[in-house]
Design a protein around this motif. Sequence first.
Motif, PDB file in Angstrom:
ATOM      1  N   VAL A   1       0.568  -1.317   0.078  1.00 35.75           N
ATOM      2  CA  VAL A   1      -0.082  -0.280  -0.016  1.00 35.75           C
ATOM      3  C   VAL A   1       0.820   1.797   0.482  1.00 35.75           C
ATOM      4  N   SER A   2       0.471   2.154  -0.825  1.00 34.29           N
ATOM      5  CA  SER A   2       1.404   2.593  -1.141  1.00 34.29           C
ATOM      6  C   SER A   2       1.425   4.416   0.321  1.00 34.29           C
ATOM      7  N   THR A   3       2.352   4.253   0.520  1.00 32.89           N
ATOM      8  CA  THR A   3       2.387   5.419   1.531  1.00 32.89           C
ATOM      9  C   THR A   3       2.285   6.984   1.640  1.00 32.89           C
ATOM     10  N   GLU A   4       2.149   6.914   0.421  1.00 31.65           N
ATOM     11  CA  GLU A   4       2.195   8.969  -0.114  1.00 31.65           C
ATOM     12  C   GLU A   4       1.174   9.035  -0.473  1.00 31.65           C
ATOM     13  N   ASP A   5       0.767  10.364  -0.534  1.00 34.24           N
ATOM     14  CA  ASP A   5      -0.312  11.106  -0.212  1.00 34.24           C
ATOM     15  C   ASP A   5      -1.677  11.268  -2.223  1.00 34.24           C
ATOM     16  N   HIS A   6      -2.067  10.998  -1.673  1.00 32.31           N
ATOM     17  CA  HIS A   6      -3.071  10.750  -3.454  1.00 32.31           C
ATOM     18  C   HIS A   6      -4.194  10.322  -3.175  1.00 32.31           C
ATOM     19  N   PRO A   7      -4.796  11.987  -3.667  1.00 31.95           N
ATOM     20  CA  PRO A   7      -6.218  12.388  -2.948  1.00 31.95           C
ATOM     21  C   PRO A   7      -7.064  11.286  -4.266  1.00 31.95           C
ATOM     22  N   GLY A   8      -7.372  11.029  -5.481  1.00 31.17           N
ATOM     23  CA  GLY A   8      -8.184   9.934  -6.356  1.00 31.17           C
ATOM     24  C   GLY A   8      -8.143   8.735  -5.305  1.00 31.17           C
ATOM     25  N   GLY A   9      -7.142   8.035  -4.141  1.00 31.77           N
ATOM     26  CA  GLY A   9      -7.100   6.994  -3.500  1.00 31.77           C
ATOM     27  C   GLY A   9      -5.983   6.136  -3.887  1.00 31.77           C
ATOM     28  N   VAL A  10      -5.061   5.422  -2.439  1.00 26.01           N
ATOM     29  CA  VAL A  10      -4.043   5.055  -2.935  1.00 26.01           C
ATOM     30  C   VAL A  10      -4.040   4.185  -3.179  1.00 26.01           C
ATOM     31  N   PRO A  11      -2.689   4.182  -3.926  1.00 23.73           N
ATOM     32  CA  PRO A  11      -2.625   2.142  -4.764  1.00 23.73           C
ATOM     33  C   PRO A  11      -2.296   1.391  -4.226  1.00 23.73           C
ATOM     34  N   VAL A  12      -2.954   0.646  -4.086  1.00 28.51           N
ATOM     35  CA  VAL A  12      -2.831  -1.033  -3.947  1.00 28.51           C
ATOM     36  C   VAL A  12      -2.246  -2.307  -4.304  1.00 28.51           C
ATOM     37  N   GLN A  13      -1.391  -2.740  -4.114  1.00 32.77           N
ATOM     38  CA  GLN A  13      -0.955  -3.582  -5.166  1.00 32.77           C
ATOM     39  C   GLN A  13      -1.094  -4.866  -4.427  1.00 32.77           C
ATOM     40  N   VAL A  14      -1.271  -6.218  -5.128  1.00 25.57           N
ATOM     41  CA  VAL A  14      -1.882  -7.500  -4.536  1.00 25.57           C
ATOM     42  C   VAL A  14      -0.927  -8.341  -5.738  1.00 25.57           C
ATOM     43  N   ALA A  15      -1.079 -10.027  -5.029  1.00 25.39           N
ATOM     44  CA  ALA A  15      -0.683 -10.903  -6.091  1.00 25.39           C
ATOM     45  C   ALA A  15      -2.422 -11.251  -6.934  1.00 25.39           C
ATOM     46  N   LYS A  16      -1.097 -11.944  -8.217  1.00 25.51           N
ATOM     47  CA  LYS A  16      -2.647 -11.993  -9.330  1.00 25.51           C
ATOM     48  C   LYS A  16      -3.498 -13.020  -8.966  1.00 25.51           C
ATOM     49  N   GLU A  17      -3.100 -14.479  -8.181  1.00 20.34           N
ATOM     50  CA  GLU A  17      -4.496 -14.898  -6.952  1.00 20.34           C
ATOM     51  C   GLU A  17      -5.151 -14.139  -6.634  1.00 20.34           C
ATOM     52  N   LEU A  18      -4.918 -13.315  -5.247  1.00 18.29           N
ATOM     53  CA  LEU A  18      -6.062 -12.909  -5.084  1.00 18.29           C
ATOM     54  C   LEU A  18      -6.373 -11.676  -5.980  1.00 18.29           C
ATOM     55  N   GLU A  19      -6.071 -10.958  -6.608  1.00 24.79           N
ATOM     56  CA  GLU A  19      -6.933 -10.223  -8.088  1.00 24.79           C
ATOM     57  C   GLU A  19      -8.607 -10.620  -8.475  1.00 24.79           C
ATOM     58  N   SER A  20      -7.948 -12.332  -8.521  1.00 26.51           N
ATOM     59  CA  SER A  20      -9.090 -12.992  -9.571  1.00 26.51           C
ATOM     60  C   SER A  20      -9.782 -13.586  -9.204  1.00 26.51           C
TER      61      SER A  20
END
Length: 205
Positions: free
Chosen positions: A154-173
């Motif tokens: 999870v990004s710790t930088e300021d993102h007004p439109g939503g905090v970018p979250v990166q997950v494994a493909k297995e979870l995304e599917s």
Amino acid sequence: MDLVDRYQALYRGALLVAESADDAYRLDALERFLKPWVRGRLDRLRGLLESCDNRRELAEDTRRLASTAAEYSRLRDALFSDVHHTGPEPPWRIVEAEAFAIRAQSGVLLEQPTFVLQRLAAVSDVPGAATWEFTVIGNPSDPGDMGSSFVVMVSTEDHPGGVPVQVAKELESNRSWYQQLEYGFYALGIKPFLPAIYDPDRHRK
């Protein structure tokens, strides 16, 4: 009895409250998450007396120690009810603000998974990101069920439109789990940006 002894007595009382809740509201597969958390929290609060400089700080520290144990007891009561009783669909329960939440679904009519979302204390190797763990427990009534765990960045930088979250493909599917991850972050006060949810072609896959 001097102040140090009285403060330690308060700590032991808070620990008794937590242990009584552990015994009264048993949560099987969730124990490995909840018990270490509350003991670590109480131990940290136990050490606050060393840096206490005045009566106001003492009042705040003792209140935090007492309220932590009481809130933990209420949390376990709520989670136990979520699993063992019928009623409105259980929400995500906050264990620690912006860091730890659990959603335990009712198992009265059918077996349903329990979800755990927790920020890890270890410093991320990725600059500008925090490491979280998302765990799906298929049989929450089994203390030995370790579940399926996924590392979430999870990004710790300021993102007004939503905090970018990166997950494994297995979870995304697995879209039902992926959606629960989104709900968990919202419950913690974090607005996530999960690419698969906002992908306009996601239903065509």
